[in-house]
Every structure is written in structure tokens, then in C-alpha cells.
Design a protein around this motif. Structure first.
Motif, mmCIF file in Angstrom:
data_model
loop_
_atom_site.group_PDB
_atom_site.id
_atom_site.type_symbol
_atom_site.label_atom_id
_atom_site.label_comp_id
_atom_site.label_asym_id
_atom_site.label_seq_id
_atom_site.Cartn_x
_atom_site.Cartn_y
_atom_site.Cartn_z
ATOM 1 N N VAL B 41 -1.406 3.343 2.961
ATOM 2 C CA VAL B 41 -1.670 2.179 3.808
ATOM 3 C C VAL B 41 -2.893 1.491 3.233
ATOM 4 O O VAL B 41 -3.897 2.162 2.968
ATOM 5 C CB VAL B 41 -2.092 2.522 5.245
ATOM 6 C CG1 VAL B 41 -1.627 1.461 6.210
ATOM 7 C CG2 VAL B 41 -1.696 3.889 5.640
ATOM 8 N N ILE B 42 -2.818 0.212 3.050
ATOM 9 C CA ILE B 42 -3.983 -0.535 2.588
ATOM 10 C C ILE B 42 -4.331 -1.555 3.662
ATOM 11 O O ILE B 42 -3.497 -2.378 4.045
ATOM 12 C CB ILE B 42 -3.702 -1.210 1.235
ATOM 13 C CG1 ILE B 42 -3.412 -0.139 0.189
ATOM 14 C CG2 ILE B 42 -4.892 -2.058 0.801
ATOM 15 C CD1 ILE B 42 -2.540 -0.602 -0.929
ATOM 16 N N GLU B 43 -5.542 -1.456 4.190
ATOM 17 C CA GLU B 43 -5.996 -2.387 5.218
ATOM 18 C C GLU B 43 -6.881 -3.428 4.571
ATOM 19 O O GLU B 43 -7.887 -3.086 3.938
ATOM 20 C CB GLU B 43 -6.772 -1.639 6.305
ATOM 21 C CG GLU B 43 -5.891 -0.735 7.127
ATOM 22 C CD GLU B 43 -6.655 0.038 8.193
ATOM 23 O OE1 GLU B 43 -6.010 0.699 9.012
ATOM 24 O OE2 GLU B 43 -7.906 -0.036 8.172
ATOM 25 N N LEU B 44 -6.492 -4.672 4.713
ATOM 26 C CA LEU B 44 -7.246 -5.764 4.111
ATOM 27 C C LEU B 44 -7.928 -6.565 5.212
ATOM 28 O O LEU B 44 -7.293 -6.928 6.204
ATOM 29 C CB LEU B 44 -6.318 -6.689 3.322
ATOM 30 C CG LEU B 44 -5.527 -6.050 2.182
ATOM 31 C CD1 LEU B 44 -4.467 -7.024 1.673
ATOM 32 C CD2 LEU B 44 -6.450 -5.645 1.051
#
Lengths: 83, 83
Positions: B41-44
């Protein structure tokens, strides 16, 4: 039944992988990304005999998180159950 | 505005990390886990001047996924936008 566990670093814990992503995005010309943080998703496919009462399943997956999937000193986790 | 990108291996792509998790769970006494697969998961965190029209933001994040965040040969991605 499927369970999805999201494991993310707690706020304040240094995330070099996230920093690398933010830098790489900037280098590619994507401006306006203040911060990037990377976490894990673990998808578990649970056998039907285990998957009964959703509350019992959640408690079981919570136990898995505390014992193996997450390092609760630096990480938090969230459990989503799919029917 | 926050964007969350889920990157998971396509079905059929070998996932040794997931297999290791499934084995470790079994070794800890958690029976009934048919399969485990691990993704990212990549949170930007996007700057406010970027975050306008949700469709435009989604297109931009989609572009980031194709250029950097996901390897579309073996991975699929899903984008969730938080207001």
C-alpha cells in the motif's frame, strides 16, 4: 472467506522506502507530493470451516497480526473481512 | 488530499513472501489458512494545489502507478482517494 490486513508504519516512524518513492516521483516530474509512506497488505484466504462467525474470524486474524503479521512496536494494522 | 494505492501481484504470479507467511502461520498453530498473498500500500499526501477535480487527481495517480509505483507486467493496482 477472505481477510485483508493492512499494516502501516505508525506516524513518526521513519519510512525510508516512502521517502525514496516521494523523491522518485519528484524526479519523474510529479510535483505536489508532500509525503509518501509505504505499507503492506496481506490477503488471507481462510478455509470455510474456519470462516463462521465474523467476530470469531476477526479475533483470530487479530491474533495472527499480533503474533506474526505486524510489529506492533512500530506498526499499526487494520483488518477488513470479505464475505 | 490523500491517495492510497494498493499494488498486488496478479493471480498466478508466484508470491514467495506470501507462501512464507502461510507457512509461518501454520507453524504458529493457525490452521485453515489456504493461501496468503502479500502486496503493497502506498499512501500519498498530495498538495492542495494538485488536489482539485477528483478525476484529474485519479488520472495523475494512475500515471504515477504506471510509471513508478507498479510493475504492470506482474502487478495490478487500485487507487482510493480520500477527500
Amino acid at each position: 472467506m477472505k481477510a485483508r490486513v493492512h499494516v502501516t508504519l505508525k506516524p513518526g516512524v521513519l519510512d525510508p522506502q516512502g521517502k525514496a518513492i516521494a523523491h522518485a516521483l519528484q524526479a519523474l516530474g510529479f510535483d505536489g507530493v508532500n509525503e509518501a509512506r509505504q505499507g503492506k497488505v496481506i490477503e488471507l484466504d481462510l478455509a470455510d470451516d474456519v470462516a463462521g462467525d465474523p467476530e470469531a474470524v476477526r479475533a483470530r486474524v487479530d491474533d495472527m497480526c499480533r503474533k506474526l503479521l505486524a510489529n506492533t512496536v512500530i506498526e499499526t494494522y487494520r483488518i477488513d473481512l470479505d464475505a
